[in-house]
Design a protein around this motif. Structure first.
Motif, PDB file in Angstrom:
ATOM      1  N   GLY A 148       0.781  -1.239   0.000  1.00 44.98           N
ATOM      2  CA  GLY A 148       0.000   0.000   0.000  1.00 44.98           C
ATOM      3  C   GLY A 148       0.808   1.282   0.000  1.00 44.98           C
ATOM      4  O   GLY A 148       0.313   2.336   0.363  1.00 44.98           O
ATOM      5  N   VAL A 149       2.086   1.209  -0.429  1.00 43.01           N
ATOM      6  CA  VAL A 149       2.920   2.413  -0.422  1.00 43.01           C
ATOM      7  C   VAL A 149       3.005   3.087  -1.796  1.00 43.01           C
ATOM      8  O   VAL A 149       3.708   4.086  -1.950  1.00 43.01           O
ATOM      9  N   GLY A 150       2.308   2.513  -2.776  1.00 40.39           N
ATOM     10  CA  GLY A 150       2.298   3.168  -4.089  1.00 40.39           C
ATOM     11  C   GLY A 150       3.188   2.536  -5.145  1.00 40.39           C
ATOM     12  O   GLY A 150       3.481   3.170  -6.166  1.00 40.39           O
ATOM     13  N   LYS A 151       3.606   1.292  -4.927  1.00 40.76           N
ATOM     14  CA  LYS A 151       4.447   0.615  -5.936  1.00 40.76           C
ATOM     15  C   LYS A 151       3.703   0.458  -7.265  1.00 40.76           C
ATOM     16  O   LYS A 151       4.213   0.820  -8.321  1.00 40.76           O
ATOM     17  N   THR A 152       2.501  -0.104  -7.176  1.00 32.47           N
ATOM     18  CA  THR A 152       1.762  -0.385  -8.401  1.00 32.47           C
ATOM     19  C   THR A 152       1.344   0.904  -9.098  1.00 32.47           C
ATOM     20  O   THR A 152       1.469   1.033 -10.323  1.00 32.47           O
ATOM     21  N   THR A 153       0.877   1.864  -8.340  1.00 30.15           N
ATOM     22  CA  THR A 153       0.484   3.160  -8.907  1.00 30.15           C
ATOM     23  C   THR A 153       1.673   3.793  -9.620  1.00 30.15           C
ATOM     24  O   THR A 153       1.540   4.336 -10.720  1.00 30.15           O
TER      25      THR A 153
ATOM     26  N   MET B 135       1.888  10.092  -2.345  1.00 25.03           N
ATOM     27  CA  MET B 135       0.738  10.408  -1.472  1.00 25.03           C
ATOM     28  C   MET B 135       1.092  11.562  -0.538  1.00 25.03           C
ATOM     29  O   MET B 135       0.702  11.589   0.627  1.00 25.03           O
TER      30      MET B 135
ATOM     31  N   ALA C 262      -6.212   7.292  -7.648  1.00 31.05           N
ATOM     32  CA  ALA C 262      -6.813   6.139  -6.974  1.00 31.05           C
ATOM     33  C   ALA C 262      -8.042   5.623  -7.729  1.00 31.05           C
ATOM     34  O   ALA C 262      -8.348   4.430  -7.684  1.00 31.05           O
TER      35      ALA C 262
ATOM     36  N   PRO D 186       1.699  14.011  -5.249  1.00 30.19           N
ATOM     37  CA  PRO D 186       0.729  14.363  -4.211  1.00 30.19           C
ATOM     38  C   PRO D 186      -0.333  13.277  -4.029  1.00 30.19           C
ATOM     39  O   PRO D 186      -0.515  12.430  -4.906  1.00 30.19           O
ATOM     40  N   ARG D 187      -0.999  13.303  -2.911  1.00 30.94           N
ATOM     41  CA  ARG D 187      -2.187  12.464  -2.745  1.00 30.94           C
ATOM     42  C   ARG D 187      -3.250  13.041  -3.670  1.00 30.94           C
ATOM     43  O   ARG D 187      -3.524  14.233  -3.654  1.00 30.94           O
ATOM     44  N   ASN D 188      -3.767  12.201  -4.547  1.00 34.55           N
ATOM     45  CA  ASN D 188      -4.683  12.698  -5.571  1.00 34.55           C
ATOM     46  C   ASN D 188      -5.713  11.613  -5.887  1.00 34.55           C
ATOM     47  O   ASN D 188      -5.365  10.523  -6.324  1.00 34.55           O
TER      48      ASN D 188
HETATM   49  P1  ADP Z   1       1.340  -1.002  -3.480  1.00 36.61           P
HETATM   50  O1  ADP Z   1       1.471  -1.477  -4.875  1.00 36.61           O
HETATM   51  O2  ADP Z   1       2.634  -0.555  -2.877  1.00 36.61           O
HETATM   52  O3  ADP Z   1       0.637  -1.980  -2.597  1.00 36.61           O
HETATM   53  P2  ADP Z   1      -0.648   0.845  -4.533  1.00 36.61           P
HETATM   54  O4  ADP Z   1       0.004   1.543  -5.659  1.00 36.61           O
HETATM   55  O5  ADP Z   1      -1.574  -0.280  -4.867  1.00 36.61           O
HETATM   56  O6  ADP Z   1       0.441   0.335  -3.500  1.00 36.61           O
HETATM   57  O7  ADP Z   1      -1.382   1.953  -3.684  1.00 36.61           O
HETATM   58  C1  ADP Z   1      -2.152   1.631  -2.532  1.00 36.61           C
HETATM   59  C2  ADP Z   1      -3.434   2.425  -2.551  1.00 36.61           C
HETATM   60  O8  ADP Z   1      -3.161   3.812  -2.503  1.00 36.61           O
HETATM   61  C3  ADP Z   1      -4.254   2.190  -3.802  1.00 36.61           C
HETATM   62  O9  ADP Z   1      -5.613   2.177  -3.466  1.00 36.61           O
HETATM   63  C4  ADP Z   1      -3.914   3.395  -4.673  1.00 36.61           C
HETATM   64  O10 ADP Z   1      -4.967   3.727  -5.559  1.00 36.61           O
HETATM   65  C5  ADP Z   1      -3.711   4.475  -3.634  1.00 36.61           C
HETATM   66  N1  ADP Z   1      -2.760   5.494  -4.076  1.00 36.61           N
HETATM   67  C6  ADP Z   1      -1.494   5.301  -4.501  1.00 36.61           C
HETATM   68  N2  ADP Z   1      -0.878   6.464  -4.781  1.00 36.61           N
HETATM   69  C7  ADP Z   1      -1.790   7.429  -4.550  1.00 36.61           C
HETATM   70  C8  ADP Z   1      -1.774   8.853  -4.649  1.00 36.61           C
HETATM   71  N3  ADP Z   1      -0.677   9.537  -5.045  1.00 36.61           N
HETATM   72  N4  ADP Z   1      -2.903   9.540  -4.325  1.00 36.61           N
HETATM   73  C9  ADP Z   1      -3.997   8.869  -3.905  1.00 36.61           C
HETATM   74  N5  ADP Z   1      -4.082   7.538  -3.775  1.00 36.61           N
HETATM   75  C10 ADP Z   1      -2.998   6.824  -4.097  1.00 36.61           C
END
Ligand code: ADP
Ligand code: MG
Length: 258
Positions: free
Chosen positions: A12-17, A184, A219, A213-215
């Motif tokens: 949940g730290v934004g790897k996939t995003t 985020m 998501a 930024p958190r946006n």
């Molecule tokens: P990981 O792959 O590290 O587990 P994700 O990329 O799946 O993390 O992100 C975890 C959650 O946070 C998801 O629901 C994603 O949509 C949300 N998220 C990631 N980056 C942002 C961002 N910059 N702003 C808002 N939500 C975000």
């Protein structure tokens, strides 16, 4: 061909995003890009608009050498980049690879045959320091570490850094940390700005200039199967990932010059 693993053993730290949006942003900037989904959850695959359940070949078959890259890779329906997709099958690879020869080099070997095809390869690693992540780190030239600027962000970072050091020493002399990406990020949150400043102080130029930024648009995008950078180009999050792609391209070009 530059290969980067997007890794952090926290979930949940934004790897996939980061993987999906950087891939789409690099492709939009004219770079030939491949995104490798190395997480059995298949979130990157789905986020690119690929139905993970219908796959006959995926990264799992490639790692076990049951299918070729050509059989497994697919074009992202929304962006101009390729995806080596993943689904639940990949969960079995963890156990099945253990007894196989050069088990941690499987992805590296598969990618080596395609080094003329791409400028960038991004590997979305699972939230663990497992055999799959190890395959990602062995295949990569560098690691991109997304992190949230929160109190516990630094906790666990040392485990990841130690793993990267070990891989560098024993398995992959090419591997280095390219940088920490703050995601985020909320400038109105004092803790966020404090942790961000601390990161800059401790890690210097290992912290990317781009702040994501958190946006909420980032998501929302995965549920439409469209990378955030294409889903709403005007959103702050999309613009940040476009800027990050430019920063990565600049980095890579600076290596060429030196
Ligand atoms: P990981 O792959 O590290 O587990 P994700 O990329 O799946 O993390 O992100 C975890 C959650 O946070 C998801 O629901 C994603 O949509 C949300 N998220 C990631 N980056 C942002 C961002 N910059 N702003 C808002 N939500 C975000
Ligand atoms: Mg993920």
């Amino acid at each position: 061909m530059h290969i980067f693993a997007v890794a952090n053993q926290k979930g949940g730290v934004g790897k996939t995003t980061t993987s999906v949006n950087l891939a789409a942003a690099l492709a939009a900037s004219g770079q030939r890009t491949l995104l490798v989904d190395l997480d059995p959850q298949g979130n990157a695959t789905m986020g690119c608009g690929i139905e993970k359940r219908g796959l006959t070949s995926s990264v799992y078959q490639v790692l076990l050498q049951l299918a070729s890259m050509d059989q497994a890779r697919v074009q992202s329906p929304s962006g101009k980049f390729d995806v080596l997709p993943a689904n639940r099958d990949l969960a079995g690879a963890e156990v099945e690879l253990v007894d196989l020869e050069s088990r941690e080099m499987r992805l590296k070997t598969a990618l080596a045959a395609h080094k003329e095809d791409y400028d960038f390869v991004l590997i979305d690693c699972p939230p663990s320091l497992s055999m799959l992540t190890l395959n990602g780190l062995c295949a990569a030239h560098g690691v991109i570490i997304p992190m949230q600027c929160e109190y516990y962000a630094l906790e666990g970072l040392s485990d990841l850094v130690n793993t990267i050091k070990k891989v560098h020493a024993h398995l992959n002399r090419d591997l280095k940390i390219i940088g920490l990406l703050r995601v985020m990020y909320d400038p109105r949150n004092t803790l966020s700005t404090q942790v961000s400043a601390q990161l800059e102080e401790h890690f210097g130029d290992k912290v990317f200039k781009t702040l994501v930024p958190r946006n909420v648009r980032l998501a929302e995008a995965p549920s439409y199967g469209i990378p955030g950078v294409l889903f709403d180009k005007g959103a702050k999050g999309a613009q940040a990932y476009m800027a990050f792609a430019a920063e990565m391209i600049e980095r890579v070009n600076s290596w060429k010059d030196s």
